[in-house]
Design an enzyme around this catalytic site. Sequence first.
Site, PDB file in Angstrom:
ATOM      1  N   GLY A 159       0.811  -1.204   0.000  1.00 29.12           N
ATOM      2  CA  GLY A 159       0.000   0.000   0.000  1.00 29.12           C
ATOM      3  C   GLY A 159       0.843   1.253   0.000  1.00 29.12           C
ATOM      4  CB  ILE A 160      -0.182   4.811  -0.046  1.00 22.62           C
ATOM      5  CG1 ILE A 160      -0.767   4.694  -1.447  1.00 22.62           C
ATOM      6  CG2 ILE A 160       0.442   6.184   0.140  1.00 22.62           C
ATOM      7  CD1 ILE A 160      -1.852   5.707  -1.750  1.00 22.62           C
ATOM      8  N   GLY A 161       2.638   4.480   1.631  1.00 24.20           N
ATOM      9  CA  GLY A 161       3.197   4.899   2.916  1.00 24.20           C
ATOM     10  C   GLY A 161       4.551   4.318   3.220  1.00 24.20           C
ATOM     11  N   GLY A 162       5.117   4.800   4.337  1.00 23.47           N
ATOM     12  CA  GLY A 162       6.464   4.432   4.725  1.00 23.47           C
ATOM     13  C   GLY A 162       6.624   2.973   5.091  1.00 23.47           C
ATOM     14  CG  MET A 163       4.932   1.307   8.625  1.00 24.06           C
ATOM     15  SD  MET A 163       3.661   0.883   9.819  1.00 24.06           S
ATOM     16  CE  MET A 163       4.200   1.884  11.220  1.00 24.06           C
TER      17      MET A 163
ATOM     18  CD  GLU B 227      -5.674   0.168  -4.135  1.00 22.51           C
ATOM     19  OE1 GLU B 227      -6.667  -0.495  -3.794  1.00 22.51           O
ATOM     20  OE2 GLU B 227      -5.219   1.111  -3.452  1.00 22.51           O
TER      21      GLU B 227
ATOM     22  CB  VAL C 105      -5.727   6.455  10.752  1.00 21.34           C
ATOM     23  CG1 VAL C 105      -5.760   7.634  11.723  1.00 21.34           C
ATOM     24  CG2 VAL C 105      -5.407   6.933   9.342  1.00 21.34           C
TER      25      VAL C 105
ATOM     26  N   GLY D 252      -8.467   0.022  -1.721  1.00 21.56           N
ATOM     27  CA  GLY D 252      -8.692  -1.416  -1.852  1.00 21.56           C
ATOM     28  C   GLY D 252      -8.324  -2.203  -0.621  1.00 21.56           C
TER      29      GLY D 252
END
Length: 449
Positions: A221-225, A246, A321, A344
């Site tokens: 997915g999106i993001g740093g992790m 996705e 979040v 998604g």
Amino acid sequence: MQYAETYRQKLTTAEEAVKVIQPGDWVDYSFTANHPVALDRALAARMAAEPDLTNLNFRGGIALWPPAVTQLPDAADRITWNSWHVSGIERRLFPQGIGYYHILRYSEMPRYYRENIRHVNVAMFQVAPMDAFGNFNFGLTPSHLRAICDVADTIIVEVNRNMPYVHGGHDMSVHVDEVSMIVEADSPIGQLPSGAPSDVDTAVAKLILPEIPNGACLQLGIGGMPNAVGALIAQSDLKDLGVHSEMYVDAFVDIAMAGKITGKYKSLDHGRQVFTFAAGTQKLYDYMNNNPAIMGAPVDYVNDTSVIAQLDNFISINNTVEVDLFGQVASETAGTRHISGAGGQLDFVLGAYRSKGGKSFICCSSTVKNKKDGTVKSRITPTLTPGGIVTATRANIQYLVTEYGMVNLKGTTTWQRAEAIISVAHPDFRDELIAEAEKMHIWRRSNKR
């Protein structure tokens, strides 16, 4: 061929093209890196000169730069920006009364357009240059652009030589015969740098890495992790990995260039890296351009849980979040403050669990610091903050990961789940969480503290 002549006849300037837009129209900008640039600027300039051009409704999502129409001094009175998935840029439009969220299950978007929205006045977005057969490739966003074209009265393409040409399965282009007007503008493609992973990101990634087997199929997915996980995979001994994601991000390029991706064991789209939209740095765009290993496809294929389930050892990694002690996952909002979108996440959580050997990981830092006053809040809460939106239900979450550990919540009762979730919360908040769990009657006296 005759297509070159058709192209010439439809070629115009951005300023001429946007004259088709009328007050009250719905104008679709498509998604992320395919948002128009020259057309958007031309429309904003026209609006500045024509105060009566008002009540315009826009659709877009994950804006990588501020749309010019949203920067007009009276934008709140004249437009609405309706976002399918919210970037940091769009998030700032919400409290101004300019931006609003388009509620969705991302996998259903093409059907939304064809059966529910059913009508777009003007669609305008960036595409790759026309091929010899009259097709404009959608490049970085096959997601739902074909569905937009199917319901649009007017289609204006902004041809950009910098847009990668991406191979695909289906619904990857619009034909010149369908296009109303063509504008040429070679703007730089918008970028989305992932940034260096934090210590927390790396700690979470190290917990997930041992759970990934050779031959696994990855979704990040999106993001740093997720990007931190990708960086560790690139440095690991894993091999013969596949991609069905996705979003296609820079981390996949690093993994591929390290020789870890072959798609050897994919039962669908064997050997190909499948995605529905991409955003990252120029490194990503260069890698994707005309690369036969890359396969773009519409989101109703990529995010279909039945498709995901057919890919063995599917590994889904996403951020959130907030998570409460019941296992409800809020990835879209912090209370009523909008952060992102449903995307998604639920589809991949469901699909990964249905996959033979599949696993889904929901990740978050244990705490978050308020940027205004410096106070620290636990991301693990007794119940979701009032107004918080559930993205993945408590019945669907599998692995929850913070820097303090990883727990599998499948098959747990309420008291087992509360104990497990609290065990990965920040130590400073655990006693408070236990006390709240006792009040809600989901803490058993014999639970470990």
